[in-house]
Enzyme design. Structure first.
Site, PDB file in Angstrom:
ATOM      1  NE  ARG A   1      45.096  24.034  -6.074  1.00  0.00           N
ATOM      2  CZ  ARG A   1      46.007  24.964  -5.416  1.00  0.00           C
ATOM      3  NH1 ARG A   1      46.569  24.729  -4.564  1.00  0.00           N
ATOM      4  NH2 ARG A   1      46.129  26.160  -6.149  1.00  0.00           N
TER       5      ARG A   1
ATOM      6  CD  GLU B   1      40.622  23.752   0.461  1.00  0.00           C
ATOM      7  OE1 GLU B   1      40.939  24.883   0.563  1.00  0.00           O
ATOM      8  OE2 GLU B   1      41.628  22.833   0.367  1.00  0.00           O
TER       9      GLU B   1
ATOM     10  CG  HIS C   1      44.294  25.627   1.528  1.00  0.00           C
ATOM     11  ND1 HIS C   1      43.561  25.226   0.305  1.00  0.00           N
ATOM     12  CD2 HIS C   1      45.376  26.040   0.975  1.00  0.00           C
ATOM     13  CE1 HIS C   1      44.310  25.625  -0.741  1.00  0.00           C
ATOM     14  NE2 HIS C   1      45.429  25.838  -0.396  1.00  0.00           N
TER      15      HIS C   1
END
Length: 319
Positions: free
Chosen positions: A238, A267, A286
């Site tokens: 994270r 994001e 990601h």
């Protein structure tokens, strides 16, 4: 009349083809959204006609205010069995059932090593130079064998990363607040005396911790300053575990050799975000959880969750 189901962040447009939706297709109309809704207003407007929503990971927050704006919503399916951005109390108060799915730790392990190896051997830089007709060899790769791999976190993902590090002949050490020697022994690693000792001594540091109050901002400017100038940092966990401004400063000033990052404070990343142009950074959008098998599990079990809900017997409930 069929219920309407929205699938969020279906960037690759595969949600309805990678899994079999036939068990519910006569009762549910599925719509995939291949773009991301940047604001709560946009999200609320788009989801207003839907009874069911399928969301990926923890990218889209579902706070109480959003549930209040979605009176038709009855079922929310999230990938994984833990989701910190869903207000579960608010979901219950608004009569929304929240369900999860299984999630494999293998894809993020593999991406961790893709980033680490890519950094160590300058893969992107050398590939781009070769394609552009640039110099034939311009970097000297960093060795893995005999070097120290420091792992922050040794859970399902971290322990697998540790075993691969050992297979490369690396000296693997690990630290987290409650980590024990018994646990590190099981994973083929050694217990670091402290977080600071791990940071000072490691050639590669990889983060595998869950985000929480005790891990948010765990690596700030003082901690990053402990890293060797030849060290690499990898974060597939994270973004908020690492102070993003401090990391950018370390990269721009050359205080670490480089970083491999798969997670970000926003994001998808806005076009002008400084992470897009930071030096010494190998970045991916990601992708840690994005693999064929994981997607089959996510969407396949989403279908199972919807079918069970329609039968009045919800499964894999969260909250």
């Amino acid at each position: 009349m069929r219920l309407r189901c929205a699938v969020l962040d279906d960037f690759q447009d595969v949600a309805t083809t990678i899994a079999d939706w036939s068990p519910v297709q006569d009762r549910v109309e599925v719509t995939g959204f291949t773009g991301h809704f940047a604001t709560e207003d946009e999200l609320a407007e788009a989801l207003a006609p839907f009874d069911i929503v399928v969301t990926l990971r923890e990218r889209v927050p579902f706070p109480a205010a959003l549930f209040a704006r979605l009176p038709r919503l009855k079922l929310l399916v999230a990938s994984g069995m833990r989701n910190s951005v869903i207000d579960h109390a608010a979901a219950a108060a608004h009569g929304v059932t929240v369900c999860g799915t299984a999630s494999s730790p293998t894809p993020p392990v593999e991406l961790t090593w893709a980033l680490l190896l890519g950094l160590a051997r300058g893969v992107v830089h050398e590939s781009n130079a070769l394609r552009a007709g640039g110099p034939w060899q311009s970097t000297v790769g960093a060795d893995l064998h005999g070097r120290r791999l420091g792992l922050l976190g040794l859970g399902k993902i971290g322990s697998r990363v540790a075993r691969i590090g050992a297979a490369f002949g690396m000296d693997v050490v690990a630290w987290s607040r409650n980590l024990t020697k018994e646990r590190t022994d099981e994973a083929g690693a050694r217990l670091a005396a402290s977080k600071e000792e791990l940071l000072r001594s490691s050639d590669f540091v990889s983060i595998h911790l869950a985000l929480g109050d005790r891990t948010r901002g765990l690596l700030g400017a003082p901690e990053l300053a402990l890293l060797k100038p030849t060290a690499y940092l990898v974060n597939t966990s994270r973004a908020a575990i690492v102070d993003q401004e401090a990391l950018l400063a370390a990269l721009h000033e050359g205080r670490i050799a480089g970083a491999g990052v798969d997670v970000f404070d926003i994001e998808p990343l806005p076009a002008g975000h400084p992470m897009r142009t930071a030096p010494r950074l190998l970045a991916t959008p990601h992708l840690g959880y994005v693999s064929e098998d994981n997607y089959r599990t996510y969407y396949g079990q989403a279908v199972e969750n919807i079918e069970a809900y329609l039968k009045g017997q919800p499964v894999r409930r969260l909250g």
